[in-house]
Design an enzyme around this catalytic site. Structure first.
Site, PDB file in Angstrom:
ATOM      1  N   TYR A 190      -4.955  86.834  19.826  1.00  0.00           N
ATOM      2  CA  TYR A 190      -4.296  86.650  21.113  1.00  0.00           C
ATOM      3  C   TYR A 190      -4.731  87.253  22.415  1.00  0.00           C
ATOM      4  CZ  TYR A 190       0.125  86.471  23.747  1.00  0.00           C
ATOM      5  OH  TYR A 190       1.140  86.289  24.812  1.00  0.00           O
ATOM      6  N   GLY A 201       8.630  74.764  29.053  1.00  0.00           N
ATOM      7  CA  GLY A 201       9.811  75.143  29.950  1.00  0.00           C
ATOM      8  C   GLY A 201      11.261  75.114  29.265  1.00  0.00           C
ATOM      9  N   THR A 208       4.647  73.998  31.736  1.00  0.00           N
ATOM     10  CA  THR A 208       4.380  73.745  30.322  1.00  0.00           C
ATOM     11  C   THR A 208       5.262  74.997  29.667  1.00  0.00           C
ATOM     12  OG1 THR A 208       2.310  74.955  30.093  1.00  0.00           O
ATOM     13  CG2 THR A 208       1.970  72.852  30.774  1.00  0.00           C
TER      14      THR A 208
HETATM   15  N1  LIG Z   1       7.302  87.609  25.994  1.00  0.00           N
HETATM   16  C1  LIG Z   1       6.150  88.418  26.189  1.00  0.00           C
HETATM   17  O1  LIG Z   1       6.501  89.521  26.058  1.00  0.00           O
HETATM   18  C2  LIG Z   1       4.979  87.679  26.904  1.00  0.00           C
HETATM   19  C3  LIG Z   1       4.086  88.705  27.438  1.00  0.00           C
HETATM   20  C4  LIG Z   1       2.856  88.349  27.923  1.00  0.00           C
HETATM   21  C5  LIG Z   1       2.808  86.815  27.922  1.00  0.00           C
HETATM   22  N2  LIG Z   1       3.495  85.990  27.273  1.00  0.00           N
HETATM   23  C6  LIG Z   1       3.309  84.595  27.387  1.00  0.00           C
HETATM   24  O2  LIG Z   1       4.441  84.095  28.047  1.00  0.00           O
HETATM   25  C7  LIG Z   1       4.199  82.549  27.759  1.00  0.00           C
HETATM   26  C8  LIG Z   1       5.742  82.054  27.384  1.00  0.00           C
HETATM   27  O3  LIG Z   1       6.236  82.500  26.335  1.00  0.00           O
HETATM   28  P1  LIG Z   1       7.586  83.256  26.363  1.00  0.00           P
HETATM   29  O4  LIG Z   1       7.410  84.718  26.028  1.00  0.00           O
HETATM   30  O5  LIG Z   1       8.483  82.718  27.578  1.00  0.00           O
HETATM   31  O6  LIG Z   1       8.045  82.715  24.953  1.00  0.00           O
HETATM   32  P2  LIG Z   1       9.308  81.700  24.661  1.00  0.00           P
HETATM   33  O7  LIG Z   1      10.725  82.184  25.032  1.00  0.00           O
HETATM   34  O8  LIG Z   1       8.935  81.579  23.044  1.00  0.00           O
HETATM   35  O9  LIG Z   1       8.819  80.290  25.540  1.00  0.00           O
HETATM   36  C9  LIG Z   1       7.636  79.696  25.216  1.00  0.00           C
HETATM   37  C10 LIG Z   1       7.727  78.263  25.435  1.00  0.00           C
HETATM   38  O10 LIG Z   1       6.735  77.583  25.439  1.00  0.00           O
HETATM   39  C11 LIG Z   1       6.761  76.349  24.670  1.00  0.00           C
HETATM   40  N3  LIG Z   1       5.547  76.070  23.615  1.00  0.00           N
HETATM   41  C12 LIG Z   1       5.123  77.092  22.424  1.00  0.00           C
HETATM   42  N4  LIG Z   1       4.019  76.536  21.967  1.00  0.00           N
HETATM   43  C13 LIG Z   1       4.092  75.333  22.562  1.00  0.00           C
HETATM   44  C14 LIG Z   1       2.938  74.150  22.361  1.00  0.00           C
HETATM   45  N5  LIG Z   1       2.185  74.347  21.329  1.00  0.00           N
HETATM   46  N6  LIG Z   1       3.120  73.000  23.334  1.00  0.00           N
HETATM   47  C15 LIG Z   1       4.201  73.152  24.188  1.00  0.00           C
HETATM   48  N7  LIG Z   1       5.120  73.990  24.293  1.00  0.00           N
HETATM   49  C16 LIG Z   1       4.994  75.110  23.565  1.00  0.00           C
HETATM   50  C17 LIG Z   1       8.140  76.799  23.905  1.00  0.00           C
HETATM   51  O11 LIG Z   1       8.674  75.478  23.605  1.00  0.00           O
HETATM   52  P3  LIG Z   1       9.197  74.603  22.505  1.00  0.00           P
HETATM   53  O12 LIG Z   1       9.719  76.044  21.490  1.00  0.00           O
HETATM   54  O13 LIG Z   1      10.604  73.817  22.690  1.00  0.00           O
HETATM   55  O14 LIG Z   1       8.229  73.869  21.923  1.00  0.00           O
HETATM   56  C18 LIG Z   1       8.869  77.609  25.061  1.00  0.00           C
HETATM   57  O15 LIG Z   1       9.382  76.586  26.068  1.00  0.00           O
HETATM   58  C19 LIG Z   1       3.287  82.394  26.558  1.00  0.00           C
HETATM   59  O16 LIG Z   1       2.129  81.845  27.072  1.00  0.00           O
HETATM   60  C20 LIG Z   1       3.286  83.782  26.060  1.00  0.00           C
HETATM   61  O17 LIG Z   1       1.830  83.992  25.435  1.00  0.00           O
HETATM   62  C21 LIG Z   1       4.695  86.285  26.863  1.00  0.00           C
END
Ligand SMILES: NC(=O)c1ccc[n+]([C@@H]2O[C@H](COP(=O)([O-])OP(=O)(O)OC[C@H]3O[C@@H](n4cnc5c(N)ncnc54)[C@H](OP(=O)(O)O)[C@@H]3O)[C@@H](O)[C@H]2O)c1
Length: 250
Positions: free
Chosen positions: A150, A14, A12
């Site tokens: 968060y 992706g 999810t």
């Molecule tokens: N980056 C960090 O530093 C960090 C640290 C700890 C945890 N996280 C967690 O890692 C996870 C992935 O984030 P990322 O950092 O890889 O960010 P990202 O590059 O913004 O990727 C987020 C992904 O989630 C999708 N998305 C967002 N909201 C959505 C929704 N409501 N329904 C379905 N898809 C959704 C986006 O797709 P679309 O935009 O195409 O919808 C994108 O594919 C998140 O759960 C985030 O909280 C991130």
């Protein structure tokens, strides 16, 4: 390595970041991957880049109707999921006084309700030997201003690692989590900050990271794929921190 030959992953969120990296590495290692995202545009772009072993579903992790349709949509491609990476989401960071009920619901719907009902809906497709992996966050370990909602949401997901592992043991489904530190993705894109403010925030964070750099999405993907692989056959109910030690070293 071809650790996932003939296996199917559902990732999810992706279309970008860690989810995209997981789908890419899973495919590189012989598998096929279904990715989700909120818009047809982002989903199509990602599956075109990932190639013919990638499939896409437009599905909002914060929308109950989409969550309840997910299983039927996945069944268009496969009746078996070997890896479910519950990852979709973004952060919104604000002082306690500024949080509205809709901000609260937005984050809890997407980050807590989303992974809960995603797993619930996909479980009928998961057999003995399959793996659920949750994406939590360093925000459960270190306290940061403006992170109240968060961090609470991710702490709920952290709790799912234990309770789901307990409940799914008898079915041979391993449940684990990865806890990323500061990773180079689009995480700040939904915060309302402009490009310059995002760059400033990142530049302020970097000196606090023990390795003095953000992590690459591929560094999280490596941990996720390890947890999903046979090499992790005795790992269950665990959360691996992939955070350059920031939660321990400070
Ligand atoms: N980056 C960090 O530093 C960090 C640290 C700890 C945890 N996280 C967690 O890692 C996870 C992935 O984030 P990322 O950092 O890889 O960010 P990202 O590059 O913004 O990727 C987020 C992904 O989630 C999708 N998305 C967002 N909201 C959505 C929704 N409501 N329904 C379905 N898809 C959704 C986006 O797709 P679309 O935009 O195409 O919808 C994108 O594919 C998140 O759960 C985030 O909280 C991130």
């Amino acid at each position: 390595m071809q650790r996932f030959k003939d296996k199917f992953a559902l990732v999810t969120g992706g279309t970008n970041g860690m989810g995209y990296a997981v789908a890419q590495q899973f495919i590189d290692e012989g598998g096929r991957a279904i990715i989700t995202g909120r818009s047809l545009e982002t989903v199509e772009k990602a599956i075109n880049q990932l190639g013919e072993k990638a499939f896409g579903i437009v599905s909002d992790a914060g929308d109950m109707k989409d969550l309840l349709n997910l299983q039927a949509n996945v069944r268009k491609y496969t009746n078996t999921i070997d890896l479910l990476f519950a990852n979709a989401g973004y952060g919104k960071f604000m002082p306690i006084e500024n949080v509205s009920e809709s901000d609260f619901d937005e984050l809890f719907n997407m980050l807590v309700k989303g992974p809960f009902f995603t797993v619930q809906q996909i479980l009928p497709l998961m057999k003995n030997g399959s793996s659920v992996i949750f994406n939590t966050s360093v925000a459960t370990e270190i306290s940061m201003p403006n992170f109240s909602i968060y961090s609470a949401a991710k702490s709920a997901v952290q709790s799912f690692i234990k309770t789901f592992a307990t409940e799914l043991t008898e079915r041979g489904i391993r449940v684990n989590g990865v806890s990323p530190g500061h990773i180079k993705t689009n995480i700040f894109n939904n915060t309302g900050l402009n490009r310059e403010q995002i760059e400033d925030a990142i530049q302020n964070i970097i000196p606090t990271i023990p390795f003095k750099r953000q992590g690459e999405p591929s560094e999280i993907a490596s941990a996720v794929l390890f947890l999903a692989s046979e090499e992790a056959s005795y790992i269950h109910g665990a959360e691996i921190k992939v955070d350059a030690g920031i939660s321990v070293v400070g």
